[in-house]
Write a protein that holds these residues in place. Sequence first.
Motif, PDB file in Angstrom:
ATOM      1  N   GLY A  83      -9.347   7.666   7.815  1.00 23.11           N
ATOM      2  CA  GLY A  83     -10.002   8.647   8.642  1.00 23.11           C
ATOM      3  C   GLY A  83      -9.168   9.058   9.828  1.00 23.11           C
ATOM      4  N   GLN A  84      -8.005   8.456   9.985  1.00 23.87           N
ATOM      5  CA  GLN A  84      -7.152   8.825  11.112  1.00 23.87           C
ATOM      6  C   GLN A  84      -6.057   9.776  10.659  1.00 23.87           C
ATOM      7  OE1 GLN A  84      -8.145   7.774  14.231  1.00 23.87           O
ATOM      8  NE2 GLN A  84      -9.786   7.334  12.837  1.00 23.87           N
ATOM      9  N   THR A  85      -5.661  10.657  11.555  1.00 18.58           N
ATOM     10  CA  THR A  85      -4.717  11.706  11.217  1.00 18.58           C
ATOM     11  C   THR A  85      -3.295  11.174  11.048  1.00 18.58           C
ATOM     12  OG1 THR A  85      -3.802  13.798  11.922  1.00 18.58           O
ATOM     13  CG2 THR A  85      -4.240  12.222  13.639  1.00 18.58           C
ATOM     14  N   ASN A  86      -2.477  11.942  10.372  1.00 19.80           N
ATOM     15  CA  ASN A  86      -1.055  11.636  10.267  1.00 19.80           C
ATOM     16  C   ASN A  86      -0.261  12.135  11.476  1.00 19.80           C
ATOM     17  OD1 ASN A  86      -0.956  10.294   7.718  1.00 19.80           O
ATOM     18  ND2 ASN A  86      -1.505  12.256   6.820  1.00 19.80           N
ATOM     19  N   GLN A  87      -0.865  12.855  12.367  1.00 24.99           N
ATOM     20  CA  GLN A  87      -0.386  13.122  13.719  1.00 24.99           C
ATOM     21  C   GLN A  87       0.958  13.814  13.829  1.00 24.99           C
ATOM     22  OE1 GLN A  87      -1.201   9.873  16.398  1.00 24.99           O
ATOM     23  NE2 GLN A  87      -2.865   9.205  15.108  1.00 24.99           N
ATOM     24  N   ARG A  88       1.368  14.484  12.775  1.00 23.30           N
ATOM     25  CA  ARG A  88       2.479  15.434  12.852  1.00 23.30           C
ATOM     26  C   ARG A  88       3.747  14.858  13.466  1.00 23.30           C
ATOM     27  NH1 ARG A  88      -0.801  20.974  14.526  1.00 23.30           N
ATOM     28  NH2 ARG A  88      -2.257  20.891  12.799  1.00 23.30           N
ATOM     29  N   ARG A  98     -10.500  20.709   3.624  1.00 29.36           N
ATOM     30  CA  ARG A  98      -9.054  20.625   3.427  1.00 29.36           C
ATOM     31  C   ARG A  98      -8.377  19.981   4.630  1.00 29.36           C
ATOM     32  NH1 ARG A  98      -4.745  22.879   5.246  1.00 29.36           N
ATOM     33  NH2 ARG A  98      -5.908  24.359   6.540  1.00 29.36           N
ATOM     34  N   ILE A  99      -8.756  20.406   5.818  1.00 32.97           N
ATOM     35  CA  ILE A  99      -8.177  19.833   7.033  1.00 32.97           C
ATOM     36  C   ILE A  99      -8.522  18.350   7.130  1.00 32.97           C
ATOM     37  CG2 ILE A  99      -8.284  19.856   9.554  1.00 32.97           C
ATOM     38  CD1 ILE A  99      -8.787  22.906   9.332  1.00 32.97           C
ATOM     39  N   GLY A 100      -9.767  18.011   6.824  1.00 32.41           N
ATOM     40  CA  GLY A 100     -10.200  16.616   6.906  1.00 32.41           C
ATOM     41  C   GLY A 100      -9.440  15.713   5.956  1.00 32.41           C
ATOM     42  N   VAL A 101      -9.210  16.186   4.727  1.00 38.33           N
ATOM     43  CA  VAL A 101      -8.477  15.385   3.751  1.00 38.33           C
ATOM     44  C   VAL A 101      -7.017  15.249   4.167  1.00 38.33           C
ATOM     45  CG1 VAL A 101      -7.667  15.303   1.367  1.00 38.33           C
ATOM     46  CG2 VAL A 101     -10.042  15.905   1.854  1.00 38.33           C
ATOM     47  N   GLU A 102      -6.432  16.314   4.676  1.00 37.18           N
ATOM     48  CA  GLU A 102      -5.016  16.276   5.045  1.00 37.18           C
ATOM     49  C   GLU A 102      -4.759  15.429   6.285  1.00 37.18           C
ATOM     50  OE1 GLU A 102      -3.649  20.255   5.464  1.00 37.18           O
ATOM     51  OE2 GLU A 102      -3.661  20.674   3.310  1.00 37.18           O
ATOM     52  N   THR A 103      -5.649  15.496   7.271  1.00 37.26           N
ATOM     53  CA  THR A 103      -5.406  14.824   8.545  1.00 37.26           C
ATOM     54  C   THR A 103      -6.196  13.543   8.718  1.00 37.26           C
ATOM     55  OG1 THR A 103      -7.174  15.922   9.793  1.00 37.26           O
ATOM     56  CG2 THR A 103      -5.054  17.083   9.611  1.00 37.26           C
ATOM     57  N   ILE A 116       0.850  -1.186   0.000  1.00 41.57           N
ATOM     58  CA  ILE A 116       0.000   0.000   0.000  1.00 41.57           C
ATOM     59  C   ILE A 116       0.881   1.229   0.000  1.00 41.57           C
ATOM     60  CG2 ILE A 116      -1.848   1.220   1.200  1.00 41.57           C
ATOM     61  CD1 ILE A 116      -2.455  -1.502   2.594  1.00 41.57           C
ATOM     62  N   LEU A 117       0.831   1.995  -1.075  1.00 38.61           N
ATOM     63  CA  LEU A 117       1.615   3.221  -1.171  1.00 38.61           C
ATOM     64  C   LEU A 117       0.918   4.301  -0.367  1.00 38.61           C
ATOM     65  CD1 LEU A 117       2.485   3.202  -4.965  1.00 38.61           C
ATOM     66  CD2 LEU A 117       4.143   3.131  -3.093  1.00 38.61           C
ATOM     67  N   VAL A 118       1.631   4.877   0.592  1.00 34.81           N
ATOM     68  CA  VAL A 118       1.047   5.924   1.414  1.00 34.81           C
ATOM     69  C   VAL A 118       1.930   7.157   1.371  1.00 34.81           C
ATOM     70  CG1 VAL A 118      -0.116   4.330   2.962  1.00 34.81           C
ATOM     71  CG2 VAL A 118       2.213   5.039   3.482  1.00 34.81           C
ATOM     72  N   ASP A 119       1.326   8.309   1.617  1.00 35.31           N
ATOM     73  CA  ASP A 119       2.066   9.558   1.699  1.00 35.31           C
ATOM     74  C   ASP A 119       1.386  10.448   2.732  1.00 35.31           C
ATOM     75  OD1 ASP A 119      -0.102  10.851   0.547  1.00 35.31           O
ATOM     76  OD2 ASP A 119       0.850  11.167  -1.393  1.00 35.31           O
ATOM     77  N   PRO A 120       1.857  11.681   2.949  1.00 30.57           N
ATOM     78  CA  PRO A 120       1.283  12.493   4.024  1.00 30.57           C
ATOM     79  C   PRO A 120      -0.180  12.851   3.851  1.00 30.57           C
ATOM     80  CG  PRO A 120       3.457  13.304   3.458  1.00 30.57           C
ATOM     81  CD  PRO A 120       3.094  12.278   2.417  1.00 30.57           C
ATOM     82  N   THR A 121      -0.783  12.632   2.674  1.00 36.34           N
ATOM     83  CA  THR A 121      -2.191  12.974   2.501  1.00 36.34           C
ATOM     84  C   THR A 121      -3.090  11.757   2.567  1.00 36.34           C
ATOM     85  OG1 THR A 121      -2.159  12.733   0.078  1.00 36.34           O
ATOM     86  CG2 THR A 121      -1.508  14.862   0.990  1.00 36.34           C
ATOM     87  N   ILE A 122      -2.528  10.588   2.885  1.00 35.92           N
ATOM     88  CA  ILE A 122      -3.304   9.359   2.894  1.00 35.92           C
ATOM     89  C   ILE A 122      -3.060   8.634   4.203  1.00 35.92           C
ATOM     90  CG2 ILE A 122      -3.699   7.152   1.723  1.00 35.92           C
ATOM     91  CD1 ILE A 122      -2.717   8.452  -0.823  1.00 35.92           C
ATOM     92  N   ALA A 123      -4.080   7.915   4.693  1.00 36.72           N
ATOM     93  CA  ALA A 123      -3.948   7.216   5.971  1.00 36.72           C
ATOM     94  C   ALA A 123      -2.804   6.221   5.945  1.00 36.72           C
ATOM     95  CB  ALA A 123      -5.245   6.466   6.284  1.00 36.72           C
ATOM     96  N   SER A 124      -2.200   6.015   7.103  1.00 40.29           N
ATOM     97  CA  SER A 124      -1.159   5.000   7.235  1.00 40.29           C
ATOM     98  C   SER A 124      -1.713   3.626   6.918  1.00 40.29           C
ATOM     99  CB  SER A 124      -0.618   5.001   8.666  1.00 40.29           C
ATOM    100  OG  SER A 124       0.070   3.801   8.929  1.00 40.29           O
TER     101      SER A 124
END
Length: 329
Positions: A94-99, A264-269, A80-88
């Motif tokens: 739906g879970q944040t990337n948590q900075r 925007r916040i919802g998609v990013e986090t 599964i390819l993931v990046d900062p805009t996609i869930a781990s």
Amino acid sequence: MPEGHSVHRITRQFDRNFVGRQIAVSSPQGRFADGAAVLDGRVMTRAMAVGKQMFLEFEGELWLRVHLGLYGAWDFAGEILVDPTIASANGRMGQTNQRGTDPIFDDAGENSLASIGAPRKTRGHVRMSEQTRGLADDDLEWPPPVVGQVRARLMTAQTCADLRGPTACAVETPDEVQKVLDRLGPDPLVGDPAENEERFVAAVRRRKVAIGQLLMDQAVVSGIGNVYRAEMLFRAGIDPHTPGNVIPEELVRGLWRDWVELLRIGVETGQMMTMDGLTGDAWRQAMASRDDRHWVYHRAGLPCRVCSTEILLEEMQARKLYWCPSCQK
């Protein structure tokens, strides 16, 4: 029901893992067997979300339209390819990337790991929906065994996506897709920003319907659900029973611009974070508990965070509505 930010995030996962690849499509459950046979072996050429609906285009001008509804979910497995805009790949969509902090588990047992920096591959299993918990397994057999009622399975050589419980799962022509799109209100992430704002303002201000109903009408605006509806109206100080046509134009524009920012916040986090200015421990607490990320949603009977008035709960068109009668006048 997944709100707009989740559907956009799921669509981005498809864009990274499936677009440009030949897809094996099947229906283990059998209810989508005919559609699966039509799409099987074709290359996916595009992944698109509008509000709560997602559209996956395949070569030959065919589309798979999916609406998750109340119970639908996508399970991804494999690389599964993931990046900062996609869930781990080890946490539910739906879970944040948590900075860059340690993983945070909320009170529903949901978690995601930090995914900061360059995209990476993860061998694992992630569930993508609004209502279900994430799964992780580093030793999955390949292809993954079918578990439960899988309406549709999409597979590349490396990645598998299983769809369960959707409201809609259908193969459609471009004309059929366009008819669906024509019925949907504007989505801040699709189309011209200025035109989208004008469409929203016009749709609200010509209706005598309560704004609390209009925000949930996908023909007026795409992607807003129960949580965002309650929070946006509180943030704007608008009584949810106010007819759209009597709300001043500047307030209606303010609602749209707030939706642009919250989406925007919802998609990013990955979180429906609607409280402003949280940092440090307050931020972590909000990530760990849904009840600490909202102003009024799910706070019936509790004091308003601003004025201490009791938050009210009622039904509006068979959906729960939370609001503060003092702050929202």
